[in-house]
Design an enzyme around this catalytic site. Structure first.
Site, short mmCIF file in Angstrom:
data_model
loop_
_atom_site.label_atom_id
_atom_site.label_comp_id
_atom_site.label_asym_id
_atom_site.label_seq_id
_atom_site.Cartn_x
_atom_site.Cartn_y
_atom_site.Cartn_z
N HIS A 1 -5.66 0.94 -0.56
CA HIS A 1 -5.83 -0.10 -1.54
C HIS A 1 -7.23 -0.39 -1.70
O HIS A 1 -8.28 0.34 -1.00
CB HIS A 1 -5.31 -1.53 -1.02
CG HIS A 1 -5.93 -2.12 0.36
ND1 HIS A 1 -5.20 -1.96 1.47
CD2 HIS A 1 -7.09 -2.49 0.56
CE1 HIS A 1 -6.10 -2.39 2.41
NE2 HIS A 1 -7.27 -2.80 1.86
P1 TYD Z 1 -2.87 -4.30 4.38
O1 TYD Z 1 -4.28 -4.79 4.04
O2 TYD Z 1 -2.32 -3.57 3.35
O3 TYD Z 1 -2.95 -3.12 5.47
P2 TYD Z 1 -4.06 -2.04 5.77
O4 TYD Z 1 -5.03 -2.27 6.69
O5 TYD Z 1 -3.24 -0.83 6.40
O6 TYD Z 1 -4.63 -1.57 4.28
O7 TYD Z 1 -1.71 -5.41 5.06
C1 TYD Z 1 -0.65 -5.21 5.65
C2 TYD Z 1 -0.05 -6.50 5.50
O8 TYD Z 1 -0.30 -7.38 6.34
C3 TYD Z 1 0.33 -6.94 4.29
O9 TYD Z 1 1.45 -7.56 4.01
C4 TYD Z 1 -0.81 -8.14 4.15
C5 TYD Z 1 -0.75 -8.43 5.44
N1 TYD Z 1 -1.96 -9.18 5.97
C6 TYD Z 1 -2.47 -10.46 6.36
O10 TYD Z 1 -1.29 -11.32 6.31
N2 TYD Z 1 -3.48 -10.96 6.74
C7 TYD Z 1 -4.51 -10.07 6.97
O11 TYD Z 1 -5.51 -10.36 7.23
C8 TYD Z 1 -4.44 -8.53 6.52
C9 TYD Z 1 -5.58 -7.50 6.67
C10 TYD Z 1 -3.08 -8.26 6.08
#
Ligand code: TYD
Length: 138
Positions: A52
């Protein structure tokens, strides 16, 4: 290029025979105030995170334990960083697509972020990200 602003910085390290200590102060060691921290852990072998981009969020990514690779992409240029040192952090500017992969067993990825979680700040679609990123004057 925007990606040139993304770099590994050395953080303060207090070396001590009892164990080392590293700290980060928002607005001092990094340009932004820290509003949120989160961490990835128990990542199964072969799993990939990220995939992302963020519109406004600034981040510092630290391999608190173990190692992993962070691939950054500003829509034109890509760079890969190998993080394996808890006294160093990778500064990630806004408008960077990131893929985090090759996590070593037991590794922990700590992220210091400039703002609260906001799904509206995310690009989840790569083509949409690239379209917007390439419209930024360089
Ligand atoms: P995401 O940011 O997509 O994870 P990655 O670090 O792999 O990119 O987040 C994964 C899931 O966690 C998504 O449903 C959103 C949730 N999330 C929160 O609720 N709070 C946060 O601070 C973060 C980073 C993610």
């Amino acid at each position: 290029m925007p990606i040139d602003l993304c770099r590994i910085i050395q953080l303060p390290k207090i070396s001590d025979p009892r164990g080392n200590l590293t700290f980060v102060e928002g607005g001092k060691h990094i340009s932004f105030d820290i509003k949120r921290i989160y961490y990835l852990y128990d990542v199964p072998g072969g799993a990939e995170r990220g995939a992302h981009g963020h519109k406004e969020l600034k981040q510092l990514i630290v391999a608190i334990s173990g190692s992993f690779d962070v691939e950054l992409d500003d829509g034109v240029m890509k760079k890969r960083f190998h993080l394996n040192n808890p006294s160093q952090g990778l500064l990630v500017s806004p408008m960077m697509w990131r893929d985090i992969k090759n996590f070593s067993s037991g590794s922990v990825c700590l992220v210091l972020a400039s703002d609260y979680y906001d799904e509206m700040d995310y690009y989840r679609d790569y083509n949409q990200f690239v379209g917007d990123a390439r419209r930024i004057p360089r």
